[in-house]
Design a protein around this motif. Structure first.
Motif, PDB file in Angstrom:
ATOM      1  N   ASP A 103      -2.098   4.543   2.692  1.00 40.86           N
ATOM      2  CA  ASP A 103      -2.027   4.132   4.093  1.00 40.86           C
ATOM      3  C   ASP A 103      -2.454   5.281   5.006  1.00 40.86           C
ATOM      4  OD1 ASP A 103      -1.347   2.246   6.182  1.00 40.86           O
ATOM      5  OD2 ASP A 103       0.442   3.472   6.548  1.00 40.86           O
ATOM      6  N   ARG A 104      -1.990   6.478   4.712  1.00 39.11           N
ATOM      7  CA  ARG A 104      -2.360   7.660   5.507  1.00 39.11           C
ATOM      8  C   ARG A 104      -3.872   7.912   5.401  1.00 39.11           C
ATOM      9  NH1 ARG A 104       1.324  10.842   3.735  1.00 39.11           N
ATOM     10  NH2 ARG A 104       0.151  11.598   1.946  1.00 39.11           N
ATOM     11  N   ASN A 105      -4.418   7.788   4.189  1.00 38.09           N
ATOM     12  CA  ASN A 105      -5.860   7.965   4.014  1.00 38.09           C
ATOM     13  C   ASN A 105      -6.645   6.914   4.793  1.00 38.09           C
ATOM     14  OD1 ASN A 105      -5.636  10.215   2.420  1.00 38.09           O
ATOM     15  ND2 ASN A 105      -6.099   9.172   0.509  1.00 38.09           N
ATOM     16  N   ALA A 106      -6.200   5.653   4.736  1.00 33.52           N
ATOM     17  CA  ALA A 106      -6.896   4.575   5.454  1.00 33.52           C
ATOM     18  C   ALA A 106      -6.909   4.861   6.958  1.00 33.52           C
ATOM     19  CB  ALA A 106      -6.235   3.234   5.155  1.00 33.52           C
ATOM     20  N   LYS A 107      -5.804   5.331   7.491  1.00 31.83           N
ATOM     21  CA  LYS A 107      -5.734   5.648   8.929  1.00 31.83           C
ATOM     22  C   LYS A 107      -6.652   6.829   9.268  1.00 31.83           C
ATOM     23  CE  LYS A 107      -1.136   3.794   9.649  1.00 31.83           C
ATOM     24  NZ  LYS A 107       0.281   4.065   9.857  1.00 31.83           N
ATOM     25  N   THR A 108      -6.681   7.840   8.410  1.00 29.11           N
ATOM     26  CA  THR A 108      -7.550   9.005   8.635  1.00 29.11           C
ATOM     27  C   THR A 108      -9.016   8.579   8.594  1.00 29.11           C
ATOM     28  OG1 THR A 108      -5.912  10.508   7.682  1.00 29.11           O
ATOM     29  CG2 THR A 108      -8.186  11.297   7.770  1.00 29.11           C
ATOM     30  N   LEU A 119     -13.830  17.852   8.070  1.00 30.04           N
ATOM     31  CA  LEU A 119     -13.427  16.761   7.204  1.00 30.04           C
ATOM     32  C   LEU A 119     -14.647  15.950   6.789  1.00 30.04           C
ATOM     33  CD1 LEU A 119     -10.456  15.956   6.472  1.00 30.04           C
ATOM     34  CD2 LEU A 119     -10.682  14.146   8.152  1.00 30.04           C
ATOM     35  N   VAL A 120     -14.683  15.526   5.534  1.00 31.06           N
ATOM     36  CA  VAL A 120     -15.684  14.584   5.034  1.00 31.06           C
ATOM     37  C   VAL A 120     -14.941  13.422   4.382  1.00 31.06           C
ATOM     38  CG1 VAL A 120     -17.624  16.163   4.662  1.00 31.06           C
ATOM     39  CG2 VAL A 120     -15.936  15.861   2.851  1.00 31.06           C
ATOM     40  N   ILE A 121     -15.647  12.300   4.319  1.00 31.73           N
ATOM     41  CA  ILE A 121     -15.164  11.152   3.560  1.00 31.73           C
ATOM     42  C   ILE A 121     -16.070  11.066   2.336  1.00 31.73           C
ATOM     43  CG2 ILE A 121     -14.750   8.662   3.566  1.00 31.73           C
ATOM     44  CD1 ILE A 121     -13.081  10.232   5.672  1.00 31.73           C
ATOM     45  N   VAL A 122     -15.474  11.107   1.153  1.00 30.38           N
ATOM     46  CA  VAL A 122     -16.251  11.101  -0.078  1.00 30.38           C
ATOM     47  C   VAL A 122     -16.053   9.762  -0.791  1.00 30.38           C
ATOM     48  CG1 VAL A 122     -16.629  12.226  -2.297  1.00 30.38           C
ATOM     49  CG2 VAL A 122     -16.074  13.607  -0.287  1.00 30.38           C
ATOM     50  N   HIS A 123     -17.178   9.117  -1.100  1.00 30.34           N
ATOM     51  CA  HIS A 123     -17.182   7.873  -1.866  1.00 30.34           C
ATOM     52  C   HIS A 123     -17.428   8.232  -3.330  1.00 30.34           C
ATOM     53  CE1 HIS A 123     -17.961   5.194   1.739  1.00 30.34           C
ATOM     54  NE2 HIS A 123     -18.150   6.408   2.228  1.00 30.34           N
ATOM     55  N   HIS A 124     -16.605   7.676  -4.206  1.00 32.35           N
ATOM     56  CA  HIS A 124     -16.742   7.939  -5.639  1.00 32.35           C
ATOM     57  C   HIS A 124     -16.338   6.696  -6.405  1.00 32.35           C
ATOM     58  CE1 HIS A 124     -12.304   8.683  -5.707  1.00 32.35           C
ATOM     59  NE2 HIS A 124     -12.550   9.099  -4.481  1.00 32.35           N
ATOM     60  N   ARG A 125     -16.925   6.535  -7.573  1.00 34.47           N
ATOM     61  CA  ARG A 125     -16.623   5.380  -8.434  1.00 34.47           C
ATOM     62  C   ARG A 125     -15.589   5.774  -9.481  1.00 34.47           C
ATOM     63  NH1 ARG A 125     -18.565   0.910  -7.217  1.00 34.47           N
ATOM     64  NH2 ARG A 125     -20.489   0.835  -6.053  1.00 34.47           N
ATOM     65  N   GLY A 126     -14.634   4.891  -9.696  1.00 37.13           N
ATOM     66  CA  GLY A 126     -13.641   5.114 -10.743  1.00 37.13           C
ATOM     67  C   GLY A 126     -14.325   5.228 -12.093  1.00 37.13           C
ATOM     68  N   ARG A 127     -14.032   6.275 -12.825  1.00 37.35           N
ATOM     69  CA  ARG A 127     -14.713   6.513 -14.100  1.00 37.35           C
ATOM     70  C   ARG A 127     -14.342   5.468 -15.134  1.00 37.35           C
ATOM     71  NH1 ARG A 127     -10.541   9.093 -13.187  1.00 37.35           N
ATOM     72  NH2 ARG A 127      -8.997   9.727 -14.712  1.00 37.35           N
ATOM     73  N   LYS A 128     -13.209   4.806 -14.966  1.00 37.12           N
ATOM     74  CA  LYS A 128     -12.805   3.746 -15.897  1.00 37.12           C
ATOM     75  C   LYS A 128     -13.036   2.365 -15.283  1.00 37.12           C
ATOM     76  CE  LYS A 128      -9.228   6.644 -17.954  1.00 37.12           C
ATOM     77  NZ  LYS A 128      -7.792   6.857 -18.084  1.00 37.12           N
ATOM     78  N   SER A 129     -12.644   2.199 -14.032  1.00 36.24           N
ATOM     79  CA  SER A 129     -12.700   0.880 -13.393  1.00 36.24           C
ATOM     80  C   SER A 129     -14.074   0.539 -12.834  1.00 36.24           C
ATOM     81  CB  SER A 129     -11.691   0.809 -12.247  1.00 36.24           C
ATOM     82  OG  SER A 129     -12.112   1.649 -11.158  1.00 36.24           O
ATOM     83  N   GLY A 130     -14.845   1.565 -12.450  1.00 37.05           N
ATOM     84  CA  GLY A 130     -16.122   1.325 -11.794  1.00 37.05           C
ATOM     85  C   GLY A 130     -15.984   0.946 -10.333  1.00 37.05           C
ATOM     86  N   GLN A 131     -14.753   0.844  -9.839  1.00 41.12           N
ATOM     87  CA  GLN A 131     -14.514   0.478  -8.446  1.00 41.12           C
ATOM     88  C   GLN A 131     -14.817   1.659  -7.525  1.00 41.12           C
ATOM     89  OE1 GLN A 131     -10.335  -0.854  -8.680  1.00 41.12           O
ATOM     90  NE2 GLN A 131     -11.119  -2.820  -7.926  1.00 41.12           N
ATOM     91  N   GLU A 132     -15.330   1.333  -6.325  1.00 39.13           N
ATOM     92  CA  GLU A 132     -15.578   2.390  -5.356  1.00 39.13           C
ATOM     93  C   GLU A 132     -14.272   2.785  -4.679  1.00 39.13           C
ATOM     94  OE1 GLU A 132     -18.832   3.507  -2.122  1.00 39.13           O
ATOM     95  OE2 GLU A 132     -17.550   1.878  -1.458  1.00 39.13           O
ATOM     96  N   HIS A 133     -14.106   4.081  -4.502  1.00 42.48           N
ATOM     97  CA  HIS A 133     -12.961   4.645  -3.783  1.00 42.48           C
ATOM     98  C   HIS A 133     -13.498   5.549  -2.679  1.00 42.48           C
ATOM     99  CE1 HIS A 133     -10.182   3.353  -6.946  1.00 42.48           C
ATOM    100  NE2 HIS A 133     -11.084   3.789  -7.813  1.00 42.48           N
ATOM    101  N   VAL A 134     -12.714   5.714  -1.635  1.00 37.90           N
ATOM    102  CA  VAL A 134     -13.076   6.636  -0.566  1.00 37.90           C
ATOM    103  C   VAL A 134     -11.901   7.561  -0.302  1.00 37.90           C
ATOM    104  CG1 VAL A 134     -14.936   5.739   0.886  1.00 37.90           C
ATOM    105  CG2 VAL A 134     -12.777   4.603   0.912  1.00 37.90           C
ATOM    106  N   SER A 135     -12.207   8.855  -0.206  1.00 40.69           N
ATOM    107  CA  SER A 135     -11.165   9.862  -0.034  1.00 40.69           C
ATOM    108  C   SER A 135     -11.556  10.827   1.076  1.00 40.69           C
ATOM    109  CB  SER A 135     -10.977  10.658  -1.329  1.00 40.69           C
ATOM    110  OG  SER A 135     -10.648   9.811  -2.395  1.00 40.69           O
ATOM    111  N   PRO A 136     -10.684  10.996   2.079  1.00 41.85           N
ATOM    112  CA  PRO A 136     -10.939  12.029   3.082  1.00 41.85           C
ATOM    113  C   PRO A 136     -10.522  13.376   2.512  1.00 41.85           C
ATOM    114  CG  PRO A 136      -8.919  10.867   3.614  1.00 41.85           C
ATOM    115  CD  PRO A 136      -9.478  10.233   2.370  1.00 41.85           C
ATOM    116  N   MET A 155       0.861  -1.183   0.000  1.00 38.93           N
ATOM    117  CA  MET A 155       0.000   0.000   0.000  1.00 38.93           C
ATOM    118  C   MET A 155       0.899   1.236   0.000  1.00 38.93           C
ATOM    119  SD  MET A 155      -2.904   1.109   2.817  1.00 38.93           S
ATOM    120  CE  MET A 155      -4.113  -0.075   2.314  1.00 38.93           C
ATOM    121  N   SER A 156       0.594   2.207  -0.849  1.00 34.97           N
ATOM    122  CA  SER A 156       1.409   3.409  -0.903  1.00 34.97           C
ATOM    123  C   SER A 156       1.257   4.202   0.396  1.00 34.97           C
ATOM    124  CB  SER A 156       1.013   4.277  -2.096  1.00 34.97           C
ATOM    125  OG  SER A 156      -0.179   4.974  -1.824  1.00 34.97           O
ATOM    126  N   GLU A 157       2.200   5.068   0.636  1.00 32.24           N
ATOM    127  CA  GLU A 157       2.167   5.894   1.851  1.00 32.24           C
ATOM    128  C   GLU A 157       0.906   6.751   1.910  1.00 32.24           C
ATOM    129  OE1 GLU A 157       4.753   9.502   3.818  1.00 32.24           O
ATOM    130  OE2 GLU A 157       5.800   8.026   2.580  1.00 32.24           O
TER     131      GLU A 157
END
Length: 142
Positions: A6-11, A31-48, A1-3
């Motif tokens: 990893d930092r995002n997962a901990k946050t 702070l909010v956690i935003v869920h978004h789908r990859g425009r190419k992959s369709g996978q869900e991502h979460v970003s603080p 996992m990239s740094e």
């Protein structure tokens, strides 16, 4: 996992464990956690991400695609603008949002207020000057 991941997962884990509050560099920041789908992959991502609440409309927040002053926009920005929607975790609430990119004077006013409250955003704008204008997105409860 990239740094960064990893930092995002901990946050995210800290945010969820403490009803939307975190310590460290984000202590006291909205702070909010935003869920978004990859425009190419369709996978869900979460970003603080930090946000700026709307002055009078509690169902609107603004987020900033600063990417720490990097010369390119973050993937989450491209995903949200492509989809036009996402999901937000704010405090203990989770809800659907619509996405609108701000432009012109409206964008400039909102970004300036964020930079006034959090000077790091003014530095990000300085770092990207002449390269890109940092996008501002309005996330409105659907």
């Amino acid at each position: 996992m990239s740094e960064a991941l990893d930092r995002n997962a901990k946050t995210i884990a800290e945010f969820r464990a403490n009803e939307g509050r975190v310590g460290g560099v984000f202590e006291g920041a909205p702070l909010v956690i935003v869920h978004h789908r990859g425009r190419k992959s369709g996978q869900e991502h979460v970003s603080p991400m930090m946000y700026l609440p709307h002055d009078t409309a509690p169902d609107i927040v603004y987020v900033f695609a600063s990417k720490g002053g990097a010369p390119t926009n973050p993937d989450w920005y491209r995903n949200l603008t492509a989809a036009g929607e996402g999901t937000v975790e704010r405090g203990t609430e989770t809800y659907q949002v619509t996405v609108r990119e701000l432009a012109g004077a409206e964008r400039d006013r909102i970004y300036a207020e964020q930079a006034r409250r959090y000077p790091g955003f003014a530095e990000y704008a300085r770092q990207t000057a002449g390269i890109r204008t940092i996008p501002v997105l309005e996330l409105r409860r659907a």
